[in-house]
Design a protein around this motif. Structure first.
Motif, mmCIF file in Angstrom:
data_model
loop_
_atom_site.group_PDB
_atom_site.id
_atom_site.type_symbol
_atom_site.label_atom_id
_atom_site.label_comp_id
_atom_site.label_asym_id
_atom_site.label_seq_id
_atom_site.Cartn_x
_atom_site.Cartn_y
_atom_site.Cartn_z
ATOM 1 N N THR A 47 -4.197 0.685 -2.670
ATOM 2 C CA THR A 47 -3.594 -0.610 -2.934
ATOM 3 C C THR A 47 -3.770 -0.885 -4.432
ATOM 4 O O THR A 47 -4.082 0.031 -5.188
ATOM 5 N N ARG A 48 -3.604 -2.138 -4.818
ATOM 6 C CA ARG A 48 -3.755 -2.434 -6.250
ATOM 7 C C ARG A 48 -5.159 -2.163 -6.751
ATOM 8 O O ARG A 48 -5.368 -1.771 -7.891
ATOM 9 N N GLY A 49 -6.139 -2.371 -5.882
ATOM 10 C CA GLY A 49 -7.507 -2.236 -6.385
ATOM 11 C C GLY A 49 -8.450 -1.465 -5.494
ATOM 12 O O GLY A 49 -9.665 -1.497 -5.701
ATOM 13 N N ASP A 50 -7.904 -0.735 -4.539
ATOM 14 C CA ASP A 50 -8.788 -0.097 -3.577
ATOM 15 C C ASP A 50 -8.181 1.217 -3.084
ATOM 16 O O ASP A 50 -6.966 1.355 -3.017
ATOM 17 N N THR A 51 -9.068 2.153 -2.785
ATOM 18 C CA THR A 51 -8.630 3.419 -2.194
ATOM 19 C C THR A 51 -9.427 3.665 -0.911
ATOM 20 O O THR A 51 -10.579 3.210 -0.789
ATOM 21 N N SER A 55 -4.125 8.628 -6.461
ATOM 22 C CA SER A 55 -3.944 7.800 -7.645
ATOM 23 C C SER A 55 -2.494 7.328 -7.705
ATOM 24 O O SER A 55 -1.638 7.848 -6.971
ATOM 25 N N ARG A 56 -2.239 6.378 -8.585
ATOM 26 C CA ARG A 56 -0.908 5.765 -8.622
ATOM 27 C C ARG A 56 -0.516 5.446 -10.051
ATOM 28 O O ARG A 56 -1.331 4.998 -10.839
ATOM 29 N N ASN A 114 6.287 4.180 -10.272
ATOM 30 C CA ASN A 114 6.325 4.018 -8.813
ATOM 31 C C ASN A 114 6.018 5.339 -8.110
ATOM 32 O O ASN A 114 6.711 5.741 -7.166
ATOM 33 N N ASN A 157 1.934 2.955 -11.628
ATOM 34 C CA ASN A 157 2.787 1.834 -11.273
ATOM 35 C C ASN A 157 4.096 1.815 -12.053
ATOM 36 O O ASN A 157 5.124 1.365 -11.545
ATOM 37 N N HIS A 158 4.057 2.295 -13.279
ATOM 38 C CA HIS A 158 5.276 2.292 -14.098
ATOM 39 C C HIS A 158 6.323 3.241 -13.538
ATOM 40 O O HIS A 158 7.517 3.000 -13.640
ATOM 41 N N THR A 193 5.532 -2.192 2.796
ATOM 42 C CA THR A 193 5.938 -3.454 2.189
ATOM 43 C C THR A 193 5.883 -4.533 3.267
ATOM 44 O O THR A 193 5.745 -4.213 4.453
ATOM 45 N N ARG A 204 0.839 -1.190 0.000
ATOM 46 C CA ARG A 204 0.000 0.000 0.000
ATOM 47 C C ARG A 204 0.871 1.235 0.000
ATOM 48 O O ARG A 204 1.935 1.259 0.593
#
Length: 114
Positions: free
Chosen positions: A52-56, A69-70, A75, A72-73, A98, A33
């Motif tokens: 997280t990957r699928g949740d805010t 927002s994020r 970071n 990923n490419h 982590t 997260r």
């Protein structure tokens, strides 16, 4: 070594907008997260928003005004802050969680004042 570098803070009038950025670099394994916290003078650090990957998730005080927002490419995590209020004034910290460790950025000052 993981580093988090924040940018985008500053002085803005009530009702204005700011966009914070946090770029993560280094050996990042198993990002769970990322999020933003803030600490106002004399107050405890509080969670503002996380992703997280699928949740805010958002603190009640910023729902409908802030968007996390994020990319990923890159970071990188962003915090778009609209309709800012005087009570949003604080140092904003980026956080990366982590499995092994929780990392923090150095903080960026956000001041909302007329």
């Amino acid at each position: 070594q993981v580093q988090l570098v924040e940018s985008g803070g500053g002085l803005v009038q009530p009702g204005g907008s700011l966009r914070l950025s946090c770029a993560a670099s280094g050996s990042i394994f198993g990002m769970i997260r990322m999020g933003w916290y803030r600490q106002a003078p004399g107050k405890q650090r509080e969670s503002v928003a996380s992703i997280t990957r699928g949740d805010t998730n958002y603190a009640e005080s910023v729902k409908g005004r802030f968007t996390i927002s994020r990319d990923n490419h890159k970071n990188t995590v962003y915090l778009q802050m609209n309709s800012l209020k005087v009570e949003d004034t604080a140092v904003y910290y980026c956080m990366l969680l982590t499995p092994l460790k929780n990392y923090w950025g150095q903080g960026t000052q956000v001041t909302v004042s007329s």
